[in-house]
Write a protein that holds these residues in place. Structure first.
Motif, short mmCIF file in Angstrom:
data_model
loop_
_atom_site.label_atom_id
_atom_site.label_comp_id
_atom_site.label_asym_id
_atom_site.label_seq_id
_atom_site.Cartn_x
_atom_site.Cartn_y
_atom_site.Cartn_z
N ILE A 272 0.98 -1.18 0.17
CA ILE A 272 -0.18 0.06 -0.06
C ILE A 272 0.87 1.07 0.01
O ILE A 272 1.80 1.48 0.67
CB ILE A 272 -0.85 -0.04 1.16
N ASN A 273 0.59 2.09 -1.20
CA ASN A 273 1.16 3.50 -0.94
C ASN A 273 0.22 4.53 -0.57
O ASN A 273 -0.75 4.61 -1.35
CB ASN A 273 1.89 3.64 -2.57
N LYS A 274 0.24 5.07 0.40
CA LYS A 274 -0.78 5.95 0.69
C LYS A 274 -0.95 7.20 -0.11
O LYS A 274 -2.19 7.83 -0.23
CB LYS A 274 -0.54 6.52 2.40
N SER A 275 -0.04 7.66 -0.74
CA SER A 275 -0.16 8.84 -1.57
C SER A 275 -1.07 8.52 -2.91
O SER A 275 -1.50 9.34 -3.57
CB SER A 275 1.16 9.37 -2.06
N ILE B 234 -0.41 -10.77 3.32
CA ILE B 234 0.88 -10.11 3.75
C ILE B 234 0.54 -8.60 3.47
O ILE B 234 0.35 -8.28 1.98
CB ILE B 234 2.16 -10.48 3.08
N SER B 235 0.48 -7.47 4.19
CA SER B 235 -0.09 -6.17 3.70
C SER B 235 1.26 -5.39 4.39
O SER B 235 1.45 -5.36 5.53
CB SER B 235 -1.23 -5.85 4.27
N VAL B 236 1.77 -4.49 3.35
CA VAL B 236 2.83 -3.75 3.95
C VAL B 236 2.55 -2.23 3.22
O VAL B 236 1.67 -2.01 2.41
CB VAL B 236 4.22 -4.17 3.41
N GLU B 237 3.06 -1.25 3.99
CA GLU B 237 2.81 0.13 3.58
C GLU B 237 4.03 1.09 3.54
O GLU B 237 4.73 1.00 4.55
CB GLU B 237 1.83 0.74 4.68
N ASN B 238 4.07 1.62 2.50
CA ASN B 238 5.18 2.80 2.31
C ASN B 238 6.48 2.22 2.81
O ASN B 238 7.22 3.01 3.81
CB ASN B 238 4.71 3.98 3.00
#
Length: 376
Positions: free
Chosen positions: A228-231, A259-263
């Motif tokens: 996930i890229n918040k932008s 599996i969930s990852v962010e930025n």
């Protein structure tokens, strides 16, 4: 030849550099490394003072709130200006975007004028959001685009400031200035070829020598990865994936792992999805972006853009990835089919790797760039 690549947002220019170096050319990349992604560059213009110093970050916030001044933009431009004496006598300069320097448009024009004058040929690569792309999407002539959420709900305008800036007068003037001063515009995939049908399409280069392929093995649970890229959360339709995953997690709790990852930086991102079987990339696209291509090169099953236009362009008779659309029920059905038929995950992963080697080989693609650069 001596080649200068300006900007790096996806590892496209790094892979192109590797292909060009394999063809015995000298290549330099200048850019920020795209903030948290930290892509390699030879000359770095990352604004470390106004993004890493707490006092200066606070000062910048105050100045922006009062005067709408963003000093990190100024820092990028100043850093580029300091490198200008080293950016001379290149046979080819290629910008990855009209805003490749990522500074104020008036400052970009000043810097690019000097850059163009002290080198030979220059080119603009359209491989993401840019003025003609946003212009086209705002006409709302496609069944969907990354602007669809905004076109359906104008309250999302603040989420689209990055996209919509390209149609402001200062960014439009910058694009027009560059268009008049480069030898050719090149597009990297069908998402940009459709709005600019007269331009040359050169597919993204992928270095499969650096990206290992291991036949997928499903011994216990099927692993699904989402980065996930918040932008770009809304533009990529990430919320559709999350809703679909919530249903899948309940339906197949004993068969899957999510599996969930962010930025996170690029290298961490790659390592985390290595053990995945399925990768959820993005919606609203007609062709694959760079993350999807690298995952396909690893033999993953990727949910991404794979519309009819893509199938027709490459004359495909079998799926090499899953076309992702903004429809939760559809995404649940496609994921369910794969989970219930794991042999198709393995087969599609093999087809994905073969497709990347055939259509995106970094040395072949580098030669295609050379051909365009030499004849313009």
């Amino acid at each position: 030849m001596r080649i200068l690549l300006v900007g790096e947002y996806s590892r496209l220019h790094n892979s192109l550099k590797e292909g060009l170096e394999a063809l015995q050319h000298e290549v330099t990349i200048i850019g920020t490394g795209d903030n948290f992604k930290k892509y390699p560059v030879d000359y770095c213009i990352f604004p470390k003072y106004f993004l890493q110093n707490r006092i200066l970050i606070l000062l910048n916030k105050i100045l922006f709130r009062i005067f709408k001044l963003d000093l990190q933009l100024a820092e990028k431009g100043i850093r580029f200006w300091l490198f200008l004496p080293k950016l001379k006598n290149y046979d080819v300069v290629q910008l990855i975007n009209s805003n490749a320097i990522e500074t104020y448009p008036f400052f970009s024009k000043y810097l690019l004028k000097k850059l163009f004058n002290q080198n030979k040929k220059s080119f603009l690569l359209v491989c993401g959001e840019d003025t003609p792309i946003i212009d086209f999407m705002l006409k709302d002539q496609l069944k969907y685009s990354i602007l669809t959420p905004y076109l359906n709900d104008s309250n999302l305008k603040s989420e689209y400031w990055f996209s919509l800036k390209y149609v402001q007068k200062n960014y439009r003037d910058l694009f027009n200035f560059i268009s008049l001063n480069v030898s050719q515009l090149i597009v990297s995939d069908l998402d940009y070829k459709i709005p600019l049908p007269e331009k040359i399409l050169i597919p993204n280069p992928v270095n499969t020598n650096k990206i290992s392929f291991d036949n997928l093995v499903i011994s216990e649970k099927i692993i699904i990865f989402i980065g996930i890229n918040k932008s770009s959360y809304i533009k990529k339709g990430t919320h559709f994936f999350e809703k679909a995953l919530a249903i899948i997690a309940q339906k197949y709790s004993d068969k899957i792992e999510i599996i969930s990852v962010e930025n996170i930086p690029y290298n961490e991102y790659i390592n985390l999805y290595n053990k995945a079987h399925i990768l959820l990339d993005q919606l609203y696209s007609y062709d694959q972006g760079y993350n999807a291509l690298e995952a396909m090169a690893k033999g993953k099953v990727v949910f991404t853009g794979a519309e009819t236009e893509f199938i027709d362009y490459y004359n495909l008779t079998e799926k090499v990835c899953i076309n992702a659309i903004p429809d939760v029920d559809y995404l649940v059905r496609e994921l369910s089919l794969l989970i219930e038929n794991p042999e198709e995950i393995i087969a599609m992963g093999k087809r994905a790797r073969l497709f990347i080697k055939k259509e995106h080989d970094y040395i072949n693609i580098a030669q295609k760039y050379m051909d365009v650069w030499n004849r313009n």
